[in-house]
Scaffold this active site. Structure first.
Site: not given
Ligand code: RB5
Length: 146
Positions: A7, A64, A66, A97
């Site tokens: 994303d 993404c 995180t 694993h």
């Molecule tokens: C987007 O702002 C963020 O929420 C997304 O990239 C991700 O970290 C969600 O888990």
């Protein structure tokens, strides 16, 4: 073939991953997103999942902000084992694993130098083929039998 999806929060790091795969001559299919405009990570998680489950791709890389939302989405699908890794030990262990078929990372968590080492570790480490690990992986996909 490696399926790629991210994303807006993972876009910049994914460009580093793409350049790295190009340099190594590793074949990939990029399912986007293709810019930093705000978008919804499940869209790209599902595209990568479908590519793996159809047999088009052997593994996937999802990024993404995180690594969390995009991996949570991917792990809704039977046969998908998406592992969030921000260190090389975890990347190696989840291949050995868990036979993880998707590496998930957070573009806001890890820098490109470490991320590319994690990618190499993930792509180059084979599953151990150990019977106890095979048994545990089979149990992941059969919760309804308990
Ligand atoms: C987007 O702002 C963020 O929420 C997304 O990239 C991700 O970290 C969600 O888990």
């Amino acid at each position: 073939m490696i399926a790629l999806g991210c994303d807006h929060g993972g876009f910049d790091l994914m460009q580093e991953v793409i350049a790295h795969l190009d340099e190594k001559g590793i074949e990939y299919k990029n399912f986007g997103t293709f810019d930093t405009k705000s978008t919804d990570y499940p869209i790209y998680a599902r595209k990568v999942v479908k590519s793996i489950l159809s047999g088009e791709s052997e593994k996937g890389i999802l990024i993404c902000g995180t690594g969390l939302g995009i991996s949570i989405t991917a792990n809704r699908y039977k046969g998908i084992r998406a592992a969030v890794c921000h260190d090389c030990f975890s990347a190696e262990a989840t291949r050995q694993h868990n036979d993880a078929n998707i590496l998930a990372m957070g573009g806001r968590v890890v820098g490109p130098g470490l991320a590319l080492m994690i990618v190499d570790t993930f792509l180059n480490t084979p599953f151990s083929e150990d019977e106890r690990h095979k048994r545990r992986i089979a149990l992941i996909d059969t919760p309804e039998e308990e």
